[in-house]
Design a protein around this motif. Sequence first.
Motif, PDB file in Angstrom:
ATOM      1  N   TYR A 184     -53.684 -40.133   3.127  1.00  0.00           N
ATOM      2  CA  TYR A 184     -52.632 -41.139   3.261  1.00  0.00           C
ATOM      3  C   TYR A 184     -51.326 -40.601   2.681  1.00  0.00           C
ATOM      4  O   TYR A 184     -50.260 -40.682   3.309  1.00  0.00           O
ATOM      5  N   PHE A 185     -51.410 -40.019   1.488  1.00  0.00           N
ATOM      6  CA  PHE A 185     -50.192 -39.522   0.853  1.00  0.00           C
ATOM      7  C   PHE A 185     -49.662 -38.246   1.483  1.00  0.00           C
ATOM      8  O   PHE A 185     -48.453 -38.003   1.452  1.00  0.00           O
ATOM      9  N   VAL A 186     -50.524 -37.446   2.085  1.00  0.00           N
ATOM     10  CA  VAL A 186     -50.028 -36.298   2.847  1.00  0.00           C
ATOM     11  C   VAL A 186     -49.123 -36.810   3.970  1.00  0.00           C
ATOM     12  O   VAL A 186     -48.033 -36.280   4.199  1.00  0.00           O
ATOM     13  N   GLY A 187     -49.563 -37.876   4.633  1.00  0.00           N
ATOM     14  CA  GLY A 187     -48.737 -38.477   5.686  1.00  0.00           C
ATOM     15  C   GLY A 187     -47.424 -39.018   5.141  1.00  0.00           C
ATOM     16  O   GLY A 187     -46.372 -38.863   5.767  1.00  0.00           O
ATOM     17  N   MET A 188     -47.466 -39.637   3.968  1.00  0.00           N
ATOM     18  CA  MET A 188     -46.240 -40.175   3.355  1.00  0.00           C
ATOM     19  C   MET A 188     -45.291 -39.047   2.944  1.00  0.00           C
ATOM     20  O   MET A 188     -44.074 -39.169   3.073  1.00  0.00           O
ATOM     21  N   ILE A 189     -45.858 -37.942   2.461  1.00  0.00           N
ATOM     22  CA  ILE A 189     -45.035 -36.786   2.085  1.00  0.00           C
ATOM     23  C   ILE A 189     -44.374 -36.184   3.319  1.00  0.00           C
ATOM     24  O   ILE A 189     -43.183 -35.858   3.306  1.00  0.00           O
ATOM     25  N   GLU A 190     -45.142 -36.050   4.399  1.00  0.00           N
ATOM     26  CA  GLU A 190     -44.563 -35.534   5.651  1.00  0.00           C
ATOM     27  C   GLU A 190     -43.446 -36.457   6.136  1.00  0.00           C
ATOM     28  O   GLU A 190     -42.413 -35.985   6.625  1.00  0.00           O
ATOM     29  N   HIS A 191     -43.643 -37.749   5.986  1.00  0.00           N
ATOM     30  CA  HIS A 191     -42.630 -38.742   6.351  1.00  0.00           C
ATOM     31  C   HIS A 191     -41.361 -38.521   5.518  1.00  0.00           C
ATOM     32  O   HIS A 191     -40.250 -38.466   6.059  1.00  0.00           O
ATOM     33  N   ASP A 192     -41.508 -38.391   4.196  1.00  0.00           N
ATOM     34  CA  ASP A 192     -40.368 -38.103   3.314  1.00  0.00           C
ATOM     35  C   ASP A 192     -39.646 -36.837   3.759  1.00  0.00           C
ATOM     36  O   ASP A 192     -38.417 -36.809   3.853  1.00  0.00           O
ATOM     37  N   GLN A 193     -40.421 -35.793   4.006  1.00  0.00           N
ATOM     38  CA  GLN A 193     -39.831 -34.490   4.347  1.00  0.00           C
ATOM     39  C   GLN A 193     -39.091 -34.535   5.678  1.00  0.00           C
ATOM     40  O   GLN A 193     -38.037 -33.908   5.822  1.00  0.00           O
ATOM     41  N   THR A 194     -39.622 -35.278   6.641  1.00  0.00           N
ATOM     42  CA  THR A 194     -38.951 -35.417   7.936  1.00  0.00           C
ATOM     43  C   THR A 194     -37.590 -36.077   7.749  1.00  0.00           C
ATOM     44  O   THR A 194     -36.577 -35.603   8.271  1.00  0.00           O
ATOM     45  N   HIS A 195     -37.564 -37.153   6.975  1.00  0.00           N
ATOM     46  CA  HIS A 195     -36.294 -37.865   6.761  1.00  0.00           C
ATOM     47  C   HIS A 195     -35.308 -37.036   5.941  1.00  0.00           C
ATOM     48  O   HIS A 195     -34.116 -37.017   6.246  1.00  0.00           O
TER      49      HIS A 195
END
Length: 157
Positions: free
Chosen positions: A132-143
């Motif tokens: 779940y947090f890997v997905g949230m980190i990828e989301h942060d990094q994309t933005h």
Amino acid sequence: MNKEDIINEKLALIDRVHSLKTISDDLWFLPFREGSWGIADVISHFIAWDQFMIDNRISYLLKNEPFPQMVIDVEEINRAASSYTRSGITKSQLIDEFISVRNLLLSLLDQLDTEQFARSLPGKENMTLGDYFVGMIEHDQTHIAEIESFINQNQKA
């Protein structure tokens, strides 16, 4: 990804966002492209979703309780975050709020047992907290990559 790596990745965004205090107010609200968000919207979006995780995910994990049954209106959360950026809050206040909420999230994550990051999430047997947090980190990094690219394009113009 283990607990320590997740916390370090989520922590790294704080310095990157803090550095945005130096950009112009004009650039702060300028949309990335027609009809899209600007930097201010993304920072408010980070706050909204960090707060959602604190209130509706991490607090339940800390009590070993299942997540609440709820309908998550992603568009409404994002709309409210975008409206908040135009409510009169200053760039500095919004960045400080992001840092405060992100630090609270990290503090709560730190309270979770390391083993919890390898366990399945309640109601999501094929997803661990780490996933779940890997997905949230990828989301942060994309933005943040979108923000940095936008800043670079506009500083050259």
